[in-house]
Design a protein around this motif. Sequence first.
Motif, PDB file in Angstrom:
ATOM      1  N   GLY A 227       0.815  -1.215   0.000  1.00 24.48           N
ATOM      2  CA  GLY A 227       0.000   0.000   0.000  1.00 24.48           C
ATOM      3  C   GLY A 227       0.842   1.256   0.000  1.00 24.48           C
ATOM      4  O   GLY A 227       0.325   2.364  -0.168  1.00 24.48           O
ATOM      5  N   VAL A 231      -2.553   3.741   1.407  1.00 22.54           N
ATOM      6  CA  VAL A 231      -3.862   3.138   1.635  1.00 22.54           C
ATOM      7  C   VAL A 231      -3.733   2.117   2.754  1.00 22.54           C
ATOM      8  O   VAL A 231      -2.641   1.653   3.081  1.00 22.54           O
ATOM      9  CB  VAL A 231      -4.419   2.458   0.364  1.00 22.54           C
ATOM     10  N   VAL A 280      -8.561  -0.324  -7.272  1.00 21.21           N
ATOM     11  CA  VAL A 280      -7.971  -0.108  -5.953  1.00 21.21           C
ATOM     12  C   VAL A 280      -6.995  -1.212  -5.564  1.00 21.21           C
ATOM     13  O   VAL A 280      -6.237  -1.058  -4.612  1.00 21.21           O
ATOM     14  CB  VAL A 280      -9.066   0.022  -4.869  1.00 21.21           C
TER      15      VAL A 280
END
Length: 309
Positions: A227, A231, A280
């Motif tokens: 990430g 995130v 994502v």
Amino acid sequence: MSMQPDAGGALFPAEPGAVLRERPRLINLAYRFLGSLADAEDVVQETYVRWYAMSAQQQAAIVSPGGWLTKVASRICLDLLGSARARREKYVGEWLPEPLPDRAEWGGGRAEASGDPADRVTLDESVGMAFLVVLEAMTPAERVAFILHDVFRYPFGDIAEIVGRTPAACRQLAASARRRVGAHRSEGADRGQRAGVVGDFKQAWESQDIKALIGLLDPDVTVVSDGGGLVRTTLEPLGGGEEVAQSLLFVSARTPDAKILERSVNGQPGLVVEHEGTVVSVLAFDIVDGRIQHIWAVRNPEKLRPWAS
């Protein structure tokens, strides 16, 4: 404009665009060195800056412009690999290579229209996520020697000029790297079998079938998530079939409206997770004997640029 001497020593223009046509090959080379398309593009740009900074006479003195460009790009990559280790010590969580979609899926299918050579990274075994992860464990010199020789078939004499060692030393570097790859290479499933396992995994994940998920996972499966501190994700690898299955269900419960799509990731069957129209997460898999041994989940948005629609 690049120029070359004729038999009498006079300069004449090289074929227009001949130097620029080296760009796709340089991108392929630099991506395999660095595991990052963004860094590869920067390296190639810097390589061309150095070429065009030379005078026509200096360019004409170079017998093989393609060889010169390869040597310069490789040396830049070698320097970057040396500094990358220090940078990654400060990286938040695990660092994974940047995943690439198939050319037809690049940037919402705009690859053909864009004409950008960066979209033409050849998606063969040498850019598979499992292969790139093994490369990350090598020393910079091992990685450069191995890729140049075993993937791009450059002779050790040329490699020696790039890494600043003897041809014999470069041969040893490549052999050492080859052993590393061999130690991690397993007889995995063919593409059709991989696609079947990934499809079953997707279905089990979507239906929240924990029993089916566990059945598809190797008992010693590991999940590595990247990430980049941008995130929310696990900062350390997660292991064990039941633990991984439960984690997957937790992730899907957090975003019940997310879509899971089957896509090619670095030339192998993988999954893409979309939420509110944005990619994502991109998942790559290592599958052996019909079970998933490794999952690499890239969630750092800076590494998902090629997947933007």
